[in-house]
Design an enzyme around this catalytic site. Structure first.
Site, mmCIF file in Angstrom:
data_model
loop_
_atom_site.group_PDB
_atom_site.id
_atom_site.type_symbol
_atom_site.label_atom_id
_atom_site.label_comp_id
_atom_site.label_asym_id
_atom_site.label_seq_id
_atom_site.Cartn_x
_atom_site.Cartn_y
_atom_site.Cartn_z
ATOM 1 N N LYS A 1 0.820 -1.212 0.000
ATOM 2 C CA LYS A 1 0.000 0.000 0.000
ATOM 3 C C LYS A 1 0.854 1.263 0.000
ATOM 4 O O LYS A 1 0.398 2.333 -0.406
ATOM 5 C CB LYS A 1 -0.915 0.010 1.225
ATOM 6 C CG LYS A 1 -1.699 -1.276 1.468
ATOM 7 C CD LYS A 1 -2.765 -1.511 0.430
ATOM 8 C CE LYS A 1 -3.515 -2.817 0.664
ATOM 9 N NZ LYS A 1 -4.435 -2.795 1.795
ATOM 10 N N ASP A 2 2.101 1.142 0.436
ATOM 11 C CA ASP A 2 2.985 2.306 0.491
ATOM 12 C C ASP A 2 3.186 2.945 -0.882
ATOM 13 O O ASP A 2 3.309 4.162 -0.992
ATOM 14 C CB ASP A 2 4.368 1.915 1.050
ATOM 15 C CG ASP A 2 4.328 1.616 2.530
ATOM 16 O OD1 ASP A 2 3.391 2.076 3.203
ATOM 17 O OD2 ASP A 2 5.224 0.925 3.025
#
Length: 524
Positions: A119-120
């Protein structure tokens, strides 16, 4: 450049900035662009381009009303110095192919960002993209499913702050929450509230959220599962009376997971980056087809691969890897999507999802933009299930494959990957590894790429147990056992969590989430 509209209606048309700021359409649909099939990414010199160049090109193609300078600034702010790998998302070869067909297999490591999860990549980008929407029309409630990923500095001070305050509200199944918190913490003009299913995320994931610093952040457990929390968040966004009360205070709701196109689009980049790395390594030739196997619950990560395919990337097949909550497997196999089924809490909590929101976008594109059909199917899903026409299922199966792993198979995959390759994987990635081992490669594929979605150290107990190691009561002690046994090292941001003070201890019932959001918004 007003090219975006709802999956359920083609009017009105919006710019990409408006779509990002609004997040979800007033009719409940997700924003899509019919220009997706027209845009292309130049494959001629793909091997010569680094991640920054690829990101500028892909985002420029999919977000046409952002200027080249705006895109370039967003890319630099999001990725310069924030990832532990120079490649950002490095491709690692597996020395032993998972099955006997001997098609070379690789792992695309997506967890080198600030929170050690895929998700980063998107959530480092979303705050920057959203910050540059301040001058757009904002008549509608925004939503932007979370996935941000920088610490409190994630939203650059050089980015213009919105004229009104934005309250980011999101439900997380584990990783999105921390990435969003890290990305939006102390961002000017923003607050963020994250809900997670109490007791249904790993201890490390919970601590990542509950220790988050920032004067504008709230974190709250929910008595229920992820689908309960996500459905409640959608109801909050649809609550016009709440929206009016918040508007009177100068606050607008938004969110940050992959229902927001600004969260989805950055994920497209790493498919091109993986292909470029394979070209540079001499593992494939230009034009060779590559199969991608993607552990997914909400269908966003694999949908990004479909976008890459539409942009011209030679994709042989996109293979969905599910855990025991195998609703996607059943749908892709039978054409029936049935959410009225048992929910299982597994060692891969970020995939413990029964309502895969991004599937709606796939249905839109593969039905050739049939908004009426998509709207009908979503209405039926609200009642429990739907079935797609046979001709649509056939088109879907040409693009997407599927497989799933139960808990014993996940543990066996972790052990098998380690013993065969000396390579450590987390339980989500292990679902994909099992599927690769269980199925032959797509005919014509010259390589198979498994998307690794999280560091194994986010789930040290499950990984250590799978390897037959002694597991102490503390997850951090499990990290030490795992590191010693495998001669690997836990990411610093995970290893140091134990000493951080817990700042957020709130827990509410599902029907208390709306009031919690309103109270948090008042504090902005």
């Amino acid at each position: 450049m007003a090219t975006y509209h709802s999956t359920r209606s083609k009017a009105p048309a919006l710019t990409s900035k408006e779509a990002i700021r609004r997040g979800i359409a007033p009719d409940g649909g997700l924003y899509v662009s019919d220009a997706l099939g027209d845009a292309t990414v130049d494959l001629e010199n793909l091997a010569d381009k680094d991640y920054f160049e690829l990101a500028r090109e892909v985002l420029g193609a999919l977000l046409p009303d952002y200027t080249a300078d705006e895109i370039a600034a967003c890319v630099t702010e999001a990725y310069e110095g924030t990832f532990a790998s120079d490649e950002l998302t490095p491709v690692v070869p597996l020395s032993c192919a998972p099955n006997a067909d001997n098609v070379p297999a690789y792992v695309l490591e997506l967890w080198h960002g600030p929170t050690s999860a895929f998700k980063d990549v998107a959530l480092q980008m979303l705050p920057r993209l959203m910050a540059r929407t301040a001058d757009t029309d904002t008549d509608c409630t925004a939503t932007a499913d979370t996935g941000a990923t920088a610490e409190a500095d994630t939203a650059s001070a050089s980015s213009p702050a919105p004229a009104e305050k934005i309250m980011i509200v999101t439900a997380t199944s584990g990783d999105t929450g921390k990435a969003a918190l890290a990305g939006f913490a102390d961002a000017p003009g923003c607050g963020i509230t994250v809900f997670y299913p109490e007791g249904k995320v790993s201890r490390v994931q919970e601590l990542q959220m509950s220790t988050q610093e920032g004067g504008n952040v709230s974190v709250c457990g929910v008595r229920g599962n992820f689908d309960d929390a996500q459905s409640a968040v959608k109801r909050i966004f649809a609550d016009r009376e709440l929206a009016e009360r918040l508007a009177a205070q100068g606050v607008r709701l938004s969110s940050a997971n992959s229902i927001n196109v600004g969260r989805l689009v950055p994920q497209v980049v790493y498919y091109f980056a993986a292909y470029a790395q394979l070209l540079r390594a001499g593992s494939i030739e230009p034009g060779d087809a590559v199969e991608f196997c993607v552990p997914t619950g909400n269908f966003g990560d694999i949908l990004a691969g479909y976008y890459a395919k539409r942009l011209g990337l030679p994709v042989a097949k996109l293979v969905v890897a599910s855990d025991k909550n195998n609703v996607l497997y059943d749908f892709l196999t039978t054409g029936t999507y049935d959410r009225a089924r048992p929910f299982f809490t597994t060692t891969s909590p970020s995939m413990d999802i029964l309502i895969s929101s991004n599937l709606e976008r796939m249905l839109y594109y593969l039905s050739d933009g049939d908004c009426e059909l998509v709207s009908q199917l979503m209405d039926q899903l609200a009642q429990g299930s739907y079935e797609v026409p046979a001709e649509l299922l056939a088109k879907i199966q040409q693009v997407f494959g599927c497989g799933w792993a139960d808990e014993d198979q996940v543990a066996a995959a972790i052990k098998s990957c380690w013993e065969a390759n000396g390579y450590l994987i987390d339980p989500h990635t292990a679902c994909g590894y099992h599927v690769l081992a269980d199925q032959p490669a797509t005919p014509g594929a010259k390589a198979r790429v498994l998307l690794s979605t999280a560091s194994p150290y986010k789930f040290p107990r499950a990984v250590a147990s799978a390897l037959g190691l002694f597991c102490p009561p503390s997850d951090f002690a499990c990290m030490d056992v795992l590191a010693k046994a495998t001669d690997t090292t836990a990411p610093e941001q995970l290893a140091t969590l134990q000493g951080k003070p817990v700042l957020h201890t709130d827990v509410v019932d599902v029907d208390g989430m709306s009031a919690y959001v309103e109270n948090a918004a008042r504090a902005l």
